[in-house]
Write a protein that holds these residues in place. Sequence first.
Motif, PDB file in Angstrom:
ATOM      1  N   LYS A 104       0.847  -1.368   0.155  1.00 10.48           N
ATOM      2  CA  LYS A 104       0.008   0.055  -0.081  1.00 10.48           C
ATOM      3  C   LYS A 104       0.855   1.214  -0.133  1.00 10.48           C
ATOM      4  N   LYS A 105       0.752   1.972  -0.903  1.00 12.55           N
ATOM      5  CA  LYS A 105       1.414   3.260  -1.079  1.00 12.55           C
ATOM      6  C   LYS A 105       1.259   4.195   0.095  1.00 12.55           C
ATOM      7  N   LYS A 106       2.169   4.887   0.442  1.00 18.90           N
ATOM      8  CA  LYS A 106       1.780   6.093   1.770  1.00 18.90           C
ATOM      9  C   LYS A 106       1.552   7.551   0.681  1.00 18.90           C
ATOM     10  N   TYR A 107       0.463   8.144   1.060  1.00 22.29           N
ATOM     11  CA  TYR A 107       0.205   9.405   0.535  1.00 22.29           C
ATOM     12  C   TYR A 107       0.307  10.476   1.651  1.00 22.29           C
ATOM     13  N   ASP A 108       0.206  11.849   1.056  1.00 21.42           N
ATOM     14  CA  ASP A 108       0.301  12.763   1.894  1.00 21.42           C
ATOM     15  C   ASP A 108      -0.967  13.119   2.703  1.00 21.42           C
ATOM     16  N   TYR A 109      -2.108  12.551   2.069  1.00 22.10           N
ATOM     17  CA  TYR A 109      -3.503  12.746   2.552  1.00 22.10           C
ATOM     18  C   TYR A 109      -4.148  11.628   2.648  1.00 22.10           C
ATOM     19  N   SER A 110      -5.062  11.344   3.830  1.00 21.13           N
ATOM     20  CA  SER A 110      -5.746  10.174   3.859  1.00 21.13           C
ATOM     21  C   SER A 110      -7.372  10.462   3.601  1.00 21.13           C
ATOM     22  N   PRO A 111      -8.319   9.619   3.529  1.00 21.65           N
ATOM     23  CA  PRO A 111      -9.562  10.113   3.391  1.00 21.65           C
ATOM     24  C   PRO A 111      -9.995  10.465   4.888  1.00 21.65           C
ATOM     25  N   ASN A 112     -10.969  11.607   4.947  1.00 21.26           N
ATOM     26  CA  ASN A 112     -11.541  12.596   5.978  1.00 21.26           C
ATOM     27  C   ASN A 112     -10.267  13.448   6.350  1.00 21.26           C
ATOM     28  N   ASP A 113      -9.368  13.718   5.719  1.00 27.07           N
ATOM     29  CA  ASP A 113      -8.405  15.029   6.031  1.00 27.07           C
ATOM     30  C   ASP A 113      -8.984  16.002   5.165  1.00 27.07           C
ATOM     31  N   PHE A 114      -8.676  17.171   5.933  1.00 24.25           N
ATOM     32  CA  PHE A 114      -9.160  18.341   5.173  1.00 24.25           C
ATOM     33  C   PHE A 114      -7.951  18.851   4.432  1.00 24.25           C
ATOM     34  N   VAL A 115      -8.278  19.426   3.039  1.00 23.89           N
ATOM     35  CA  VAL A 115      -6.973  19.893   2.456  1.00 23.89           C
ATOM     36  C   VAL A 115      -7.337  21.121   1.959  1.00 23.89           C
ATOM     37  N   VAL A 116      -6.518  21.964   1.418  1.00 29.26           N
ATOM     38  CA  VAL A 116      -6.935  23.416   0.660  1.00 29.26           C
ATOM     39  C   VAL A 116      -6.345  23.177  -0.980  1.00 29.26           C
TER      40      VAL A 116
ATOM     41  N   LYS B 274     -12.516  18.041   1.670  1.00 28.82           N
ATOM     42  CA  LYS B 274     -12.279  17.108   2.428  1.00 28.82           C
ATOM     43  C   LYS B 274     -11.851  15.785   1.395  1.00 28.82           C
ATOM     44  N   VAL B 275     -10.909  15.113   1.597  1.00 25.62           N
ATOM     45  CA  VAL B 275     -10.486  13.865   0.805  1.00 25.62           C
ATOM     46  C   VAL B 275     -11.530  13.033   1.319  1.00 25.62           C
ATOM     47  N   VAL B 276     -12.263  12.587   0.342  1.00 23.13           N
ATOM     48  CA  VAL B 276     -13.388  11.303   0.586  1.00 23.13           C
ATOM     49  C   VAL B 276     -12.899  10.046   0.400  1.00 23.13           C
ATOM     50  N   SER B 277     -11.977  10.111  -0.620  1.00 22.96           N
ATOM     51  CA  SER B 277     -11.442   8.529  -0.963  1.00 22.96           C
ATOM     52  C   SER B 277     -10.056   8.741  -1.796  1.00 22.96           C
ATOM     53  N   ILE B 278      -9.598   7.586  -2.068  1.00 18.93           N
ATOM     54  CA  ILE B 278      -8.315   7.585  -3.024  1.00 18.93           C
ATOM     55  C   ILE B 278      -8.501   6.390  -3.927  1.00 18.93           C
ATOM     56  N   GLU B 279      -8.937   6.801  -5.115  1.00 16.25           N
ATOM     57  CA  GLU B 279      -9.174   5.481  -6.047  1.00 16.25           C
ATOM     58  C   GLU B 279      -8.549   5.511  -7.277  1.00 16.25           C
ATOM     59  N   THR B 280      -8.419   4.646  -8.194  1.00 18.04           N
ATOM     60  CA  THR B 280      -7.631   4.204  -9.075  1.00 18.04           C
ATOM     61  C   THR B 280      -8.628   4.442 -10.417  1.00 18.04           C
TER      62      THR B 280
ATOM     63  N   GLU C 211      -3.334   3.838 -15.666  1.00 16.79           N
ATOM     64  CA  GLU C 211      -4.005   3.580 -14.452  1.00 16.79           C
ATOM     65  C   GLU C 211      -3.648   4.973 -13.502  1.00 16.79           C
ATOM     66  N   LEU C 212      -4.449   5.564 -13.209  1.00 20.02           N
ATOM     67  CA  LEU C 212      -4.276   6.807 -12.582  1.00 20.02           C
ATOM     68  C   LEU C 212      -4.841   6.713 -11.074  1.00 20.02           C
ATOM     69  N   GLU C 213      -4.032   6.985 -10.202  1.00 21.85           N
ATOM     70  CA  GLU C 213      -4.624   7.095  -8.839  1.00 21.85           C
ATOM     71  C   GLU C 213      -5.041   8.597  -8.362  1.00 21.85           C
ATOM     72  N   MET C 214      -6.225   8.735  -7.770  1.00 25.03           N
ATOM     73  CA  MET C 214      -6.792  10.098  -7.593  1.00 25.03           C
ATOM     74  C   MET C 214      -7.139  10.398  -6.127  1.00 25.03           C
ATOM     75  N   PHE C 215      -6.782  11.514  -5.745  1.00 25.43           N
ATOM     76  CA  PHE C 215      -7.512  11.859  -4.295  1.00 25.43           C
ATOM     77  C   PHE C 215      -8.995  12.177  -4.892  1.00 25.43           C
TER      78      PHE C 215
ATOM     79  N   PRO D 129      -4.975  13.737  -9.495  1.00 24.00           N
ATOM     80  CA  PRO D 129      -4.109  12.710  -9.415  1.00 24.00           C
ATOM     81  C   PRO D 129      -3.033  12.552  -8.316  1.00 24.00           C
ATOM     82  N   THR D 130      -2.913  11.634  -7.678  1.00 23.64           N
ATOM     83  CA  THR D 130      -1.955  11.701  -6.231  1.00 23.64           C
ATOM     84  C   THR D 130      -0.666  12.401  -6.655  1.00 23.64           C
ATOM     85  N   ASN D 131      -0.268  11.898  -7.978  1.00 22.17           N
ATOM     86  CA  ASN D 131       1.298  12.352  -8.140  1.00 22.17           C
ATOM     87  C   ASN D 131       1.211  13.993  -8.590  1.00 22.17           C
ATOM     88  N   LYS D 132       0.119  14.579  -8.863  1.00 24.71           N
ATOM     89  CA  LYS D 132       0.058  15.901  -9.114  1.00 24.71           C
ATOM     90  C   LYS D 132      -0.409  16.980  -7.992  1.00 24.71           C
TER      91      LYS D 132
END
Length: 170
Positions: A3-15, A23-29, A36-40, A54-57
């Motif tokens: 499992k990759k480690k992301y800067d943000y997790s579901p339920n985190d508030f972001v700007v 609010k980050v709802v989920s991380i999906e592919t 294949e793109l992983e998205m916040f 995209p998580t990488n952007k």
Amino acid sequence: MAKKKYDYSPNDFVVYPAHGVGKVVSIETQEIAGFELEMFVIAFEKDKMTLRVPTNKAEEVGMRSLASTDVVADCMKTLRGKAKVKKAMWSRRAQEYEQKINSGDLIAIAEVVRDLHRADDQREQSYSERQLYEAALERLTREFAAVGNGNELEAGTEITDTLQSRVSAA
């Protein structure tokens, strides 16, 4: 698969700079154009909008965590400061204010609120001035609320009181 480690997790508030607090709802592919793109997946409740980044952007587009309480304190200092209104044409200033609002930089947004705030006895604001002021105030209020107790009404009152105290001290 690890499992990759992301800067943000579901339920985190972001700007997100152009939209404010979400609010980050989920991380999906998702598969886009064969890749294949992983998205916040970020929900902006107030705007009834969902954004996929995209998580990488995320860093590249300026997405960030909520401001720290120190930054909020600096914003309050900024709000108490003297308004700095340049003598440039309104269209030029409006463009600068818009850039500050969409920068995602909380201090820059506080500067816009401070500079465009009008006391009751000051001249009227133009429609576009009022629009920019309200947009900046809303961004500031939402982030203050998210950093604090989540109550936008209280955060808005705190900001307005600070602006009023500055005016009455002048």
